[in-house]
Design a protein around this motif. Structure first.
Motif, short mmCIF file in Angstrom:
data_model
loop_
_atom_site.label_atom_id
_atom_site.label_comp_id
_atom_site.label_asym_id
_atom_site.label_seq_id
_atom_site.Cartn_x
_atom_site.Cartn_y
_atom_site.Cartn_z
N GLY A 35 0.88 -1.11 -0.11
CA GLY A 35 -0.12 0.07 -0.03
C GLY A 35 0.77 1.15 0.09
N GLN A 81 2.32 1.93 -3.41
CA GLN A 81 1.36 2.45 -4.46
C GLN A 81 1.10 3.94 -4.06
OE1 GLN A 81 0.47 2.43 -7.10
NE2 GLN A 81 -1.29 0.85 -7.27
N THR A 132 -5.46 -0.39 -7.66
CA THR A 132 -5.93 -1.21 -6.41
C THR A 132 -6.10 -2.68 -6.57
OG1 THR A 132 -8.32 -0.94 -6.71
CG2 THR A 132 -7.09 1.00 -5.36
N LEU A 180 -3.82 -4.86 -4.25
CA LEU A 180 -3.73 -4.79 -2.83
C LEU A 180 -5.21 -5.29 -1.98
CD1 LEU A 180 -2.99 -0.62 -3.01
CD2 LEU A 180 -1.50 -2.53 -2.94
N GLN A 230 -7.13 -0.90 -0.69
CA GLN A 230 -7.85 -0.25 -1.70
C GLN A 230 -8.92 0.85 -1.26
OE1 GLN A 230 -10.29 -3.09 -3.80
NE2 GLN A 230 -8.77 -4.61 -4.36
N ILE A 262 -6.53 3.90 -0.74
CA ILE A 262 -5.78 4.69 -1.87
C ILE A 262 -7.01 5.19 -2.65
CG2 ILE A 262 -4.98 3.86 -4.15
CD1 ILE A 262 -2.98 3.69 -1.62
N THR A 300 -10.55 -0.12 -14.56
CA THR A 300 -10.85 -1.00 -13.86
C THR A 300 -11.70 -2.02 -14.33
OG1 THR A 300 -11.75 -1.59 -11.43
CG2 THR A 300 -13.08 0.16 -12.57
#
Length: 352
Positions: free
Chosen positions: A159, A162, A183, A186, A191, A194, A213
Protein backbone atom coordinates in the motif's frame (compact mmCIF):
# COMPACT_ATOMS: atom_id res chain seq x y z
CA UNK A 1 -17.13 22.46 -18.74
CA UNK A 2 -13.97 22.49 -20.86
CA UNK A 3 -12.90 19.34 -22.72
CA UNK A 4 -9.32 18.54 -21.82
CA UNK A 5 -8.91 15.32 -23.78
CA UNK A 6 -10.80 14.02 -26.82
CA UNK A 7 -10.36 10.54 -28.30
CA UNK A 8 -11.98 10.30 -31.74
CA UNK A 9 -12.63 7.12 -33.75
CA UNK A 10 -9.46 5.45 -32.47
CA UNK A 11 -8.33 2.22 -34.18
CA UNK A 12 -5.27 0.32 -32.90
CA UNK A 13 -3.87 -2.97 -34.17
CA UNK A 14 -1.08 -5.31 -33.09
CA UNK A 15 0.80 -7.18 -35.78
CA UNK A 16 1.58 -10.71 -34.54
CA UNK A 17 2.77 -13.99 -36.07
CA UNK A 18 -0.84 -15.14 -36.04
CA UNK A 19 -2.05 -12.04 -37.87
CA UNK A 20 -3.46 -8.59 -37.12
CA UNK A 21 -5.15 -8.21 -33.75
CA UNK A 22 -7.68 -5.37 -34.02
CA UNK A 23 -7.44 -4.42 -30.35
CA UNK A 24 -9.24 -1.05 -30.55
CA UNK A 25 -12.01 -0.67 -33.11
CA UNK A 26 -13.37 2.87 -33.17
CA UNK A 27 -13.26 4.27 -29.62
CA UNK A 28 -14.72 7.73 -28.90
CA UNK A 29 -14.76 9.55 -25.56
CA UNK A 30 -13.74 12.83 -23.97
CA UNK A 31 -12.51 13.95 -20.57
CA UNK A 32 -13.53 17.23 -18.97
CA UNK A 33 -11.51 19.37 -16.58
CA UNK A 34 -11.73 18.14 -12.99
CA UNK A 35 -13.66 15.00 -13.99
CA UNK A 36 -13.09 11.33 -13.18
CA UNK A 37 -13.96 9.00 -16.05
CA UNK A 38 -13.94 5.28 -15.27
CA UNK A 39 -13.34 2.79 -18.07
CA UNK A 40 -14.61 -0.68 -17.15
CA UNK A 41 -14.72 -4.07 -18.79
CA UNK A 42 -13.29 -7.59 -18.69
CA UNK A 43 -9.63 -8.33 -19.29
CA UNK A 44 -8.89 -7.98 -22.99
CA UNK A 45 -11.64 -5.46 -23.66
CA UNK A 46 -9.13 -2.75 -24.63
CA UNK A 47 -9.03 -0.54 -21.53
CA UNK A 48 -5.28 -0.44 -20.97
CA UNK A 49 -4.42 -0.33 -24.69
CA UNK A 50 -6.64 2.74 -25.11
CA UNK A 51 -5.07 4.64 -22.23
CA UNK A 52 -1.49 3.61 -23.01
CA UNK A 53 -2.04 4.97 -26.51
CA UNK A 54 -2.79 8.37 -24.95
CA UNK A 55 0.68 8.27 -23.38
CA UNK A 56 2.10 6.72 -26.58
CA UNK A 57 3.46 3.83 -24.51
CA UNK A 58 2.46 1.00 -26.86
CA UNK A 59 5.34 -1.18 -28.15
CA UNK A 60 6.68 0.55 -31.29
CA UNK A 61 7.62 -2.65 -33.11
CA UNK A 62 4.23 -4.32 -33.54
CA UNK A 63 1.58 -1.77 -32.55
CA UNK A 64 -0.03 0.69 -34.93
CA UNK A 65 -2.54 3.50 -34.52
CA UNK A 66 -4.40 2.85 -37.77
CA UNK A 67 -6.90 5.70 -37.54
CA UNK A 68 -8.30 8.32 -35.23
CA UNK A 69 -7.13 11.26 -33.15
CA UNK A 70 -6.15 11.87 -29.54
CA UNK A 71 -6.52 15.58 -28.87
CA UNK A 72 -4.99 17.01 -25.69
CA UNK A 73 -5.59 20.73 -25.29
CA UNK A 74 -6.22 20.80 -29.04
CA UNK A 75 -2.93 19.06 -29.96
CA UNK A 76 -3.12 15.68 -31.72
CA UNK A 77 -0.89 13.28 -29.76
CA UNK A 78 -1.06 10.63 -32.49
CA UNK A 79 1.06 12.93 -34.66
CA UNK A 80 3.47 14.06 -31.91
CA UNK A 81 7.13 13.06 -32.11
CA UNK A 82 8.79 11.02 -29.35
CA UNK A 83 10.63 14.15 -28.20
CA UNK A 84 7.33 16.03 -27.90
CA UNK A 85 5.78 13.11 -25.99
CA UNK A 86 8.65 13.09 -23.51
CA UNK A 87 7.62 16.62 -22.54
CA UNK A 88 3.97 15.55 -22.19
CA UNK A 89 4.61 12.42 -20.11
CA UNK A 90 4.89 13.18 -16.43
CA UNK A 91 4.34 16.89 -16.83
CA UNK A 92 0.92 17.06 -18.51
CA UNK A 93 -0.25 13.44 -18.41
CA UNK A 94 0.88 10.91 -15.78
CA UNK A 95 0.07 7.25 -15.26
CA UNK A 96 -0.24 5.03 -12.19
CA UNK A 97 0.34 1.41 -13.12
CA UNK A 98 -1.24 -1.71 -11.63
CA UNK A 99 1.73 -3.20 -9.77
CA UNK A 100 3.74 -0.64 -7.76
CA UNK A 101 6.72 -2.99 -7.36
CA UNK A 102 7.33 -3.16 -11.11
CA UNK A 103 6.77 0.60 -11.43
CA UNK A 104 9.56 1.48 -9.00
CA UNK A 105 13.31 1.05 -9.54
CA UNK A 106 14.58 -1.26 -6.76
CA UNK A 107 18.11 0.18 -7.02
CA UNK A 108 17.12 3.82 -6.42
CA UNK A 109 15.90 5.49 -3.25
CA UNK A 110 12.31 6.66 -3.16
CA UNK A 111 13.53 10.25 -2.91
CA UNK A 112 15.53 10.06 -6.15
CA UNK A 113 12.59 8.54 -7.99
CA UNK A 114 10.21 11.30 -6.90
CA UNK A 115 12.79 14.01 -7.58
CA UNK A 116 13.53 12.76 -11.12
CA UNK A 117 10.45 14.27 -12.87
CA UNK A 118 10.83 17.46 -10.83
CA UNK A 119 14.43 17.90 -12.01
CA UNK A 120 13.57 17.01 -15.61
CA UNK A 121 10.29 18.86 -16.15
CA UNK A 122 10.17 21.56 -13.48
CA UNK A 123 13.89 22.43 -13.67
CA UNK A 124 14.09 22.67 -9.87
CA UNK A 125 17.38 22.62 -7.99
CA UNK A 126 18.19 19.43 -6.07
CA UNK A 127 17.32 21.09 -2.76
CA UNK A 128 14.00 22.41 -4.11
CA UNK A 129 13.19 18.98 -5.60
CA UNK A 130 13.99 17.31 -2.28
CA UNK A 131 11.72 19.68 -0.36
CA UNK A 132 8.96 19.11 -2.90
CA UNK A 133 9.44 15.31 -2.64
CA UNK A 134 9.05 15.49 1.15
CA UNK A 135 5.81 17.46 0.72
CA UNK A 136 4.52 14.93 -1.82
CA UNK A 137 5.19 11.99 0.50
CA UNK A 138 3.39 13.84 3.26
CA UNK A 139 0.53 14.63 0.86
CA UNK A 140 -0.02 10.96 0.03
CA UNK A 141 -0.03 10.02 3.71
CA UNK A 142 3.42 8.51 4.28
CA UNK A 143 4.63 9.26 7.84
CA UNK A 144 8.14 10.56 8.57
CA UNK A 145 8.72 11.58 4.93
CA UNK A 146 12.23 12.96 5.64
CA UNK A 147 13.36 9.47 6.72
CA UNK A 148 11.34 7.56 4.11
CA UNK A 149 12.88 9.64 1.35
CA UNK A 150 16.21 7.83 1.85
CA UNK A 151 14.73 4.33 1.80
CA UNK A 152 14.30 1.80 -1.05
CA UNK A 153 11.06 0.26 -2.44
CA UNK A 154 11.58 -3.09 -0.66
CA UNK A 155 11.37 -1.25 2.67
CA UNK A 156 7.75 -0.24 1.97
CA UNK A 157 4.55 -2.28 2.17
CA UNK A 158 2.40 -2.78 -0.96
CA UNK A 159 0.00 0.00 0.00
CA UNK A 160 2.85 2.38 0.82
CA UNK A 161 4.57 1.60 -2.50
CA UNK A 162 1.35 2.48 -4.32
CA UNK A 163 1.25 5.78 -2.42
CA UNK A 164 4.82 6.45 -3.59
CA UNK A 165 3.83 5.72 -7.21
CA UNK A 166 0.95 8.19 -6.84
CA UNK A 167 3.37 10.79 -5.42
CA UNK A 168 5.65 10.34 -8.46
CA UNK A 169 2.68 10.64 -10.84
CA UNK A 170 1.52 13.83 -9.11
CA UNK A 171 4.99 15.39 -8.82
CA UNK A 172 4.49 17.84 -11.69
CA UNK A 173 0.76 18.41 -10.98
CA UNK A 174 -0.37 16.84 -14.30
CA UNK A 175 -3.59 17.92 -15.96
CA UNK A 176 -4.55 14.28 -16.61
CA UNK A 177 -3.85 11.32 -14.33
CA UNK A 178 -4.39 7.82 -15.75
CA UNK A 179 -4.84 5.15 -13.07
CA UNK A 180 -4.56 1.64 -14.56
CA UNK A 181 -6.20 -0.67 -12.01
CA UNK A 182 -4.20 0.97 -9.18
CA UNK A 183 -5.84 -1.07 -6.41
CA UNK A 184 -6.01 -4.56 -7.96
CA UNK A 185 -2.81 -5.82 -6.29
CA UNK A 186 -3.86 -4.52 -2.85
CA UNK A 187 -6.08 -5.98 -0.14
CA UNK A 188 -9.58 -4.60 0.35
CA UNK A 189 -8.77 -2.32 3.32
CA UNK A 190 -5.81 -0.72 1.54
CA UNK A 191 -7.88 -0.42 -1.66
CA UNK A 192 -10.35 1.80 0.17
CA UNK A 193 -7.56 3.97 1.56
CA UNK A 194 -5.99 4.44 -1.89
CA UNK A 195 -9.35 5.31 -3.48
CA UNK A 196 -10.10 7.85 -0.73
CA UNK A 197 -6.61 9.28 -1.19
CA UNK A 198 -7.12 9.72 -4.94
CA UNK A 199 -10.44 11.50 -4.41
CA UNK A 200 -8.88 13.87 -1.87
CA UNK A 201 -5.85 14.57 -4.06
CA UNK A 202 -8.02 15.31 -7.08
CA UNK A 203 -9.69 18.12 -5.16
CA UNK A 204 -6.35 19.48 -3.97
CA UNK A 205 -4.46 19.51 -7.28
CA UNK A 206 -7.50 19.89 -9.59
CA UNK A 207 -6.51 17.13 -11.98
CA UNK A 208 -8.70 15.04 -14.29
CA UNK A 209 -8.58 11.27 -13.83
CA UNK A 210 -9.10 8.30 -16.13
CA UNK A 211 -9.66 5.32 -13.86
CA UNK A 212 -9.33 1.84 -15.41
CA UNK A 213 -10.90 -1.09 -13.60
CA UNK A 214 -12.80 -4.34 -14.09
CA UNK A 215 -14.58 -3.79 -10.75
CA UNK A 216 -17.85 -1.87 -11.04
CA UNK A 217 -18.05 -1.71 -7.24
CA UNK A 218 -14.99 0.57 -7.23
CA UNK A 219 -16.51 2.79 -9.93
CA UNK A 220 -19.51 3.82 -7.83
CA UNK A 221 -17.23 5.51 -5.30
CA UNK A 222 -14.78 7.33 -7.55
CA UNK A 223 -16.28 8.18 -10.95
CA UNK A 224 -18.35 11.00 -12.39
CA UNK A 225 -18.88 9.18 -15.69
CA UNK A 226 -18.44 5.56 -16.78
CA UNK A 227 -17.46 4.08 -20.16
CA UNK A 228 -18.10 0.34 -20.56
CA UNK A 229 -15.76 -1.39 -23.02
CA UNK A 230 -16.18 -4.71 -24.80
CA UNK A 231 -14.33 -6.19 -27.75
CA UNK A 232 -12.25 -3.07 -28.38
CA UNK A 233 -15.25 -0.72 -28.38
CA UNK A 234 -17.17 1.44 -25.94
CA UNK A 235 -20.63 -0.14 -25.75
CA UNK A 236 -22.17 2.19 -23.16
CA UNK A 237 -21.23 5.53 -21.64
CA UNK A 238 -23.00 7.77 -19.17
CA UNK A 239 -22.88 9.37 -15.75
CA UNK A 240 -22.25 7.01 -12.84
CA UNK A 241 -25.90 7.35 -11.79
CA UNK A 242 -27.12 6.52 -15.30
CA UNK A 243 -24.95 3.42 -15.52
CA UNK A 244 -26.03 2.14 -12.10
CA UNK A 245 -29.67 3.32 -12.07
CA UNK A 246 -30.52 2.85 -15.73
CA UNK A 247 -28.05 0.52 -17.51
CA UNK A 248 -29.09 -0.25 -21.09
CA UNK A 249 -26.56 -2.67 -22.60
CA UNK A 250 -26.85 -6.41 -21.80
CA UNK A 251 -23.08 -6.49 -21.20
CA UNK A 252 -23.43 -3.77 -18.56
CA UNK A 253 -26.25 -5.84 -17.02
CA UNK A 254 -23.85 -8.79 -16.89
CA UNK A 255 -21.11 -6.76 -15.19
CA UNK A 256 -23.56 -5.41 -12.60
CA UNK A 257 -25.01 -8.89 -11.97
CA UNK A 258 -21.53 -10.31 -11.37
CA UNK A 259 -20.70 -7.75 -8.69
CA UNK A 260 -20.22 -9.53 -5.34
CA UNK A 261 -22.47 -8.39 -2.51
CA UNK A 262 -21.75 -8.82 1.21
CA UNK A 263 -25.40 -9.51 2.02
CA UNK A 264 -26.01 -11.88 -0.88
CA UNK A 265 -27.60 -15.24 0.01
CA UNK A 266 -26.81 -16.79 -3.35
CA UNK A 267 -24.39 -19.73 -3.27
CA UNK A 268 -22.82 -18.86 -6.61
CA UNK A 269 -21.85 -15.51 -8.14
CA UNK A 270 -23.28 -14.77 -11.58
CA UNK A 271 -20.80 -15.25 -14.43
CA UNK A 272 -21.28 -13.91 -17.95
CA UNK A 273 -21.37 -17.04 -20.16
CA UNK A 274 -18.83 -17.57 -22.93
CA UNK A 275 -15.58 -15.71 -23.61
CA UNK A 276 -14.65 -12.35 -25.17
CA UNK A 277 -14.35 -12.29 -28.98
CA UNK A 278 -11.20 -13.20 -30.89
CA UNK A 279 -10.00 -9.87 -32.26
CA UNK A 280 -7.78 -11.60 -34.83
CA UNK A 281 -11.10 -12.23 -36.56
CA UNK A 282 -13.65 -9.79 -35.10
CA UNK A 283 -17.20 -11.14 -35.33
CA UNK A 284 -19.75 -9.80 -37.75
CA UNK A 285 -22.49 -7.72 -36.15
CA UNK A 286 -22.54 -7.10 -32.39
CA UNK A 287 -19.38 -8.53 -30.77
CA UNK A 288 -21.40 -9.43 -27.65
CA UNK A 289 -24.13 -11.30 -29.57
CA UNK A 290 -22.79 -14.81 -28.87
CA UNK A 291 -22.88 -14.17 -25.11
CA UNK A 292 -26.07 -12.13 -25.09
CA UNK A 293 -29.22 -14.03 -23.98
CA UNK A 294 -31.32 -11.25 -25.53
CA UNK A 295 -29.59 -11.30 -28.94
CA UNK A 296 -31.76 -10.96 -32.05
CA UNK A 297 -31.01 -11.95 -35.65
CA UNK A 298 -29.87 -8.41 -36.46
CA UNK A 299 -27.19 -8.68 -33.74
CA UNK A 300 -25.49 -11.40 -35.78
CA UNK A 301 -25.61 -9.36 -38.98
CA UNK A 302 -25.20 -5.66 -38.19
CA UNK A 303 -23.16 -3.75 -35.67
CA UNK A 304 -25.46 -1.54 -33.57
CA UNK A 305 -24.94 2.24 -33.60
CA UNK A 306 -24.74 4.30 -30.43
CA UNK A 307 -28.35 5.01 -29.46
CA UNK A 308 -29.03 8.14 -27.41
CA UNK A 309 -30.68 7.49 -24.05
CA UNK A 310 -30.14 11.03 -22.71
CA UNK A 311 -27.85 13.96 -23.44
CA UNK A 312 -25.11 12.20 -21.44
CA UNK A 313 -26.07 8.54 -21.84
CA UNK A 314 -25.47 6.40 -24.95
CA UNK A 315 -25.49 2.63 -25.57
CA UNK A 316 -24.71 0.47 -28.59
CA UNK A 317 -27.44 -2.18 -28.48
CA UNK A 318 -30.25 -3.03 -30.91
CA UNK A 319 -32.55 -3.36 -27.87
CA UNK A 320 -32.83 0.44 -27.97
CA UNK A 321 -34.17 0.45 -31.53
CA UNK A 322 -37.82 1.62 -31.62
CA UNK A 323 -38.90 -1.63 -33.31
CA UNK A 324 -37.12 -3.99 -30.90
CA UNK A 325 -39.02 -5.95 -28.24
CA UNK A 326 -39.03 -4.39 -24.77
CA UNK A 327 -36.63 -6.25 -22.49
CA UNK A 328 -36.28 -5.56 -18.78
CA UNK A 329 -32.94 -5.91 -16.95
CA UNK A 330 -32.52 -9.21 -15.06
CA UNK A 331 -33.67 -9.44 -11.44
CA UNK A 332 -30.07 -9.48 -10.19
CA UNK A 333 -29.43 -6.13 -11.89
CA UNK A 334 -32.59 -4.59 -10.42
CA UNK A 335 -31.61 -5.80 -6.94
CA UNK A 336 -28.14 -4.26 -7.21
CA UNK A 337 -29.61 -1.04 -8.62
CA UNK A 338 -31.88 -0.84 -5.56
CA UNK A 339 -28.93 -1.48 -3.22
CA UNK A 340 -26.87 1.17 -4.95
CA UNK A 341 -29.76 3.63 -4.61
CA UNK A 342 -30.13 2.82 -0.90
CA UNK A 343 -26.39 3.12 -0.30
CA UNK A 344 -26.29 6.51 -2.02
CA UNK A 345 -29.25 7.69 0.07
CA UNK A 346 -27.52 6.57 3.28
CA UNK A 347 -24.31 8.36 2.32
CA UNK A 348 -26.26 11.56 1.64
CA UNK A 349 -27.95 11.30 5.06
CA UNK A 350 -24.56 10.73 6.67
CA UNK A 351 -23.24 13.92 5.08
CA UNK A 352 -26.06 16.08 6.41
Amino acid sequence: MKKLLEVKDLHISFHTFAGEVQAIRGVDFDLNEGETLAIVGESGSGKSVTTKSIMRLLPPGNSEIKAGNILFNGKDLTKASEKEMQKVRGQDISMIFQDPMTSLNPTMTIGKQIMEPLLKHQKLSKQEAKERAIKLLDLVGIPKPEIRLKQYPHQFSGGMRQRVVIAIALACAPKVLIADEPTTALDVTIQGQILDLMKDLQKQIETSIIFITHDLGVVANVADRVAVMYGGKIVEIGTVDEIFYNPQHPYTWGLISSMPSLDSTEEELYVIPGTPPDLLNPPKGDAFAQRNPYAMMIDLEEEPPMFKVSDTHFAATWLLHPNSPKVEPPTAVKERMAKFHAKQADSLKGGE
